[in-house]
Design a protein around this motif. Sequence first.
Motif, mmCIF file in Angstrom:
data_model
loop_
_atom_site.group_PDB
_atom_site.id
_atom_site.type_symbol
_atom_site.label_atom_id
_atom_site.label_comp_id
_atom_site.label_asym_id
_atom_site.label_seq_id
_atom_site.Cartn_x
_atom_site.Cartn_y
_atom_site.Cartn_z
ATOM 1 N N GLU A 1 2.262 1.503 -3.444
ATOM 2 C CA GLU A 1 1.065 2.070 -4.232
ATOM 3 C C GLU A 1 0.933 3.451 -4.067
ATOM 4 O O GLU A 1 0.591 4.610 -5.214
ATOM 5 C CB GLU A 1 -0.305 1.531 -3.946
ATOM 6 N N GLU A 2 1.109 4.153 -2.780
ATOM 7 C CA GLU A 2 0.840 5.572 -2.605
ATOM 8 C C GLU A 2 1.843 6.290 -3.117
ATOM 9 O O GLU A 2 1.586 7.468 -3.549
ATOM 10 C CB GLU A 2 0.512 5.733 -1.068
ATOM 11 N N GLU B 1 0.895 -1.065 0.061
ATOM 12 C CA GLU B 1 -0.092 -0.149 0.255
ATOM 13 C C GLU B 1 0.757 1.195 0.095
ATOM 14 O O GLU B 1 0.602 2.160 -0.703
ATOM 15 C CB GLU B 1 -0.997 0.084 1.306
ATOM 16 N N ARG C 1 1.320 6.583 -6.848
ATOM 17 C CA ARG C 1 0.255 7.609 -7.218
ATOM 18 C C ARG C 1 0.582 9.250 -6.900
ATOM 19 O O ARG C 1 0.447 10.163 -7.709
ATOM 20 C CB ARG C 1 -1.017 7.528 -6.133
ATOM 21 N N GLN C 2 1.540 9.391 -5.888
ATOM 22 C CA GLN C 2 1.941 10.737 -5.597
ATOM 23 C C GLN C 2 2.975 11.087 -6.715
ATOM 24 O O GLN C 2 3.118 12.258 -6.988
ATOM 25 C CB GLN C 2 2.639 10.837 -4.336
#
Length: 286
Positions: free
Chosen positions: A276-277, A273, A280-281
Motif C-alpha cells: 500500500e505504501e 501495508e 501511495r509513493q
Amino acid sequence: MRFSGRTVVITGAASGIGAETTRLFASEGATVFASDIDTAGGERLAAETDGDVRFVECSVCDPAAIRALMDRAASETGGIDVVFNNAGAGGARPPIYEIEPDEWDRTMDLLLRSVAMGIRYAVPHMKGRKGASIVNVSSVAAVGPGYSPTAYAVAKMGVLHLTKCAATDLAQFGIRVNAIQPGFINTNIFTSSLEITGEMKDMAKAAIAQMSSDAQPVARGGQPIDIANAVAFLASDAASFMTGASMIVDGGITLGPRHSWDPEEPGLFAALEAMEEQARQAQQAG
C-alpha cells in the motif's frame, strides 16, 4: 517432598523425559517403579538415582506386561498413586498414501493402546487412594499437521480424547486424568529410528535442538526437565482441581507462524501495508 509415601509408575523411564521424571519424583519422596524395554538403561537409572527407584522390564506393546508392572508395584507398596504413561517413539514415518497396515497398527499399539492399557490395569490399584492421578503423554502433533508423521499425530490426538473420556470414567473413583503435550524436546525420539551412527545421532540431535529454538518464541531448545516439572505439577495436590485437561509445554511453537511473534519476520498484513505504501509513493511520484 510432594510425593513422600506415594507410589509412582513411569513407563519409558530409561531415558529422556521418563528418566528425568523418575529422578524428580524420587527426589521428592516417591517410590518409583521405572519401566522400559531398555534393561541396561533402566537398571543404570535405578542404581544412579537417589531415592527409591525400582526398575521393571516392560514392553508397553504387551498388555500382559503392563498388567504385571501395575500388579507388582501395588503388591510391593500396597497400591498406586500416580501413573505417568510416557513410553513411546516416533512411530512409522510414511505418509498416509504409503503407510502399510502393520506399520499403522504398531504405531497405534505403542502410542495409544499402551496408554489405554496403562490406565486399565492401574485403576484397580488406585481406587480409594487420596490424590490418585494419571498423566498421559500426548504431543503438540495433536494440535495439527506439520509437527510429526501422520500416524504419530493421529495417535497423539487419540491420547487427548482418551484422557478426557478416562477422566469422566474415573471421576467416580476420585482419580484425576490429565495429559501433557510436549513440543520439540531434546531427547532421542527423533533420532532413534534413523540408521546412522552414534556420533551422527548426536549431531542430528544438536541440529534439531537448534532448529526448534529458532522456530519458537522461547529461544532455547526444550529439555526433559521442562516436561518433568509439568508432569509433577499435574500429579501433585496443587493440581487437584484439574482433570480431563491438557497442558502444552512447547516453548510457544504452537502459538502461530513466525511473523506473529518475531518483529523481524513480516507477515501478511505487513506485506500488504508495504504494498500500500509503495502504491501511495508511486501515485505521489506520478
